[in-house]
Design a protein around this motif. Structure first.
Motif, PDB file in Angstrom:
ATOM      1  N   GLU A   1       3.156   5.555  -5.902  1.00 44.29           N
ATOM      2  CA  GLU A   1       2.989   5.760  -7.301  1.00 44.29           C
ATOM      3  C   GLU A   1       2.016   6.424  -7.819  1.00 44.29           C
ATOM      4  N   ARG A   2       0.826   6.286  -7.175  1.00 50.92           N
ATOM      5  CA  ARG A   2      -0.335   7.141  -7.640  1.00 50.92           C
ATOM      6  C   ARG A   2       0.225   8.664  -7.620  1.00 50.92           C
ATOM      7  N   ARG A   3       0.483   9.104  -6.471  1.00 46.85           N
ATOM      8  CA  ARG A   3       0.923  10.405  -6.507  1.00 46.85           C
ATOM      9  C   ARG A   3       1.708  10.942  -7.215  1.00 46.85           C
ATOM     10  N   LEU A   4       2.881  10.217  -7.432  1.00 52.85           N
ATOM     11  CA  LEU A   4       4.002  10.668  -8.330  1.00 52.85           C
ATOM     12  C   LEU A   4       3.631  10.739  -9.877  1.00 52.85           C
ATOM     13  N   LEU A   5       2.978   9.709 -10.210  1.00 49.10           N
ATOM     14  CA  LEU A   5       2.347   9.735 -11.533  1.00 49.10           C
ATOM     15  C   LEU A   5       1.559  11.019 -11.910  1.00 49.10           C
ATOM     16  N   TRP A   6       0.630  10.997 -10.841  1.00 49.11           N
ATOM     17  CA  TRP A   6      -0.322  12.119 -10.770  1.00 49.11           C
ATOM     18  C   TRP A   6       0.489  13.476 -11.261  1.00 49.11           C
ATOM     19  N   ALA A   7       1.389  13.695 -10.525  1.00 48.15           N
ATOM     20  CA  ALA A   7       2.513  14.957 -10.378  1.00 48.15           C
ATOM     21  C   ALA A   7       2.905  14.987 -11.929  1.00 48.15           C
TER      22      ALA A   7
ATOM     23  N   ALA B   1      11.626   2.774  -4.569  1.00 46.93           N
ATOM     24  CA  ALA B   1      10.377   2.303  -3.723  1.00 46.93           C
ATOM     25  C   ALA B   1      10.137   1.037  -4.197  1.00 46.93           C
ATOM     26  N   ASP B   2      10.009   0.596  -5.545  1.00 44.81           N
ATOM     27  CA  ASP B   2       9.696  -0.718  -5.992  1.00 44.81           C
ATOM     28  C   ASP B   2      10.487  -1.641  -5.582  1.00 44.81           C
ATOM     29  N   VAL B   3      11.666  -1.605  -5.544  1.00 44.75           N
ATOM     30  CA  VAL B   3      12.901  -2.650  -5.021  1.00 44.75           C
ATOM     31  C   VAL B   3      12.840  -2.725  -3.254  1.00 44.75           C
ATOM     32  N   ALA B   4      12.627  -1.430  -3.165  1.00 45.27           N
ATOM     33  CA  ALA B   4      12.569  -1.470  -1.110  1.00 45.27           C
ATOM     34  C   ALA B   4      11.510  -2.251  -0.741  1.00 45.27           C
TER      35      ALA B   4
ATOM     36  N   ARG C   1       0.848  -1.002   0.005  1.00 43.38           N
ATOM     37  CA  ARG C   1      -0.042  -0.002   0.170  1.00 43.38           C
ATOM     38  C   ARG C   1       0.889   1.376  -0.186  1.00 43.38           C
ATOM     39  N   ALA C   2       1.975   1.212   0.857  1.00 42.74           N
ATOM     40  CA  ALA C   2       2.789   2.375   0.757  1.00 42.74           C
ATOM     41  C   ALA C   2       3.450   2.734  -0.634  1.00 42.74           C
ATOM     42  N   TYR C   3       3.712   1.580  -1.250  1.00 40.03           N
ATOM     43  CA  TYR C   3       4.324   1.659  -2.703  1.00 40.03           C
ATOM     44  C   TYR C   3       3.181   2.432  -3.590  1.00 40.03           C
ATOM     45  N   SER C   4       2.106   1.793  -3.649  1.00 43.12           N
ATOM     46  CA  SER C   4       0.921   2.099  -4.516  1.00 43.12           C
ATOM     47  C   SER C   4       0.463   3.435  -4.588  1.00 43.12           C
ATOM     48  N   ASN C   5       0.338   3.972  -3.038  1.00 47.77           N
ATOM     49  CA  ASN C   5       0.250   5.423  -2.789  1.00 47.77           C
ATOM     50  C   ASN C   5       1.143   6.336  -3.333  1.00 47.77           C
TER      51      ASN C   5
END
Length: 217
Positions: A11-17, A211-214, A5-9
């Motif tokens: 991803e959603r924020r950064l792709l939106w930006a 973030a994906d790797v972590a 969930r931390a990663y998906s949140n």
């Protein structure tokens, strides 16, 4: 607690930006208006705060014990006692002064915490707290991707607008296809030398890969 969930949140924020940044259709070759600068400053702050929010959430979850995206169990950190968010926050405030750490110390004032988006701080805290997945943290946050560091320089130059922070930012210009800029925020339009990508988009890609790797295992 799970890391997916931390990663998906994030991803959603950064792709939106990133999409909003690209939709602006502003070109580095044209004069950037004051209105454009307001928008760029907002994007810089939003992306940087999103990265900080992710890094803090990720680190605290790893300290307390959690589940990685691939289902692996990440055991609680060995040097966090008691295992509470307040204790982790306290240890974070002492990352540069570990000799001041006392048993039972805690903190619940967020402004005392370090800059969570600072990769070097995360690496130091991982060692200090004894994260069970320290090798993963080292290979992801310390894997050599420079997006967060470069964005941090831009954000500092924008937030503390003076000749010193501006000069620090310009040391990065040789790493990009760049021209003269009148404001630090315009560095978002620098282009990468290998993919010809906007600098901001490249930094976002780096943050998502870290973030994906972590969070994977």
């Amino acid at each position: 607690m799970r890391l997916d969930r931390a990663y998906s949140n994030l991803e959603r924020r950064l792709l939106w930006a990133d999409q909003n940044f690209k939709n602006k259709h502003m070109l580095a070759s044209k004069t950037i208006s004051n209105e454009d600068l307001f928008f760029l400053n907002g994007i810089i702050d939003y992306v940087w705060q999103s990265w900080n929010r992710f890094s803090r959430e990720y680190f605290i979850k790893c300290c307390l014990g959690c589940i990685a995206k691939n289902g692996a169990v990440i055991q609680p950190a060995t040097n966090v006692s008691p295992p509470t968010t307040e204790r982790i926050s306290y240890l974070a405030t002492k990352v540069n002064r570990p000799y001041q750490i006392v048993a039972g110390g805690s903190n619940n004032i967020l402004r005392f915490e370090p800059t969570w988006g600072d990769i070097d701080k995360i690496l130091s805290l991982s060692h200090l707290c004894g994260l069970s997945n320290h090798s993963v943290v080292t290979s992801s946050f310390g894997g050599g991707l420079l997006g967060p560091k470069h964005l941090q320089k831009v954000r500092n130059a924008v937030a503390h607008l003076n000749k010193e922070t501006y000069a620090e930012l310009l040391t990065l210009s040789s790493l990009y296809r760049s021209g003269k800029i009148r404001h630090p925020a315009a560095s978002l339009f620098w282009r990468t030398t290998d993919t010809d990508n906007y600098a901001l988009s490249s930094w976002i890609e780096d943050m998502l890969l870290i973030a994906d790797v972590a969070t994977e295992h």
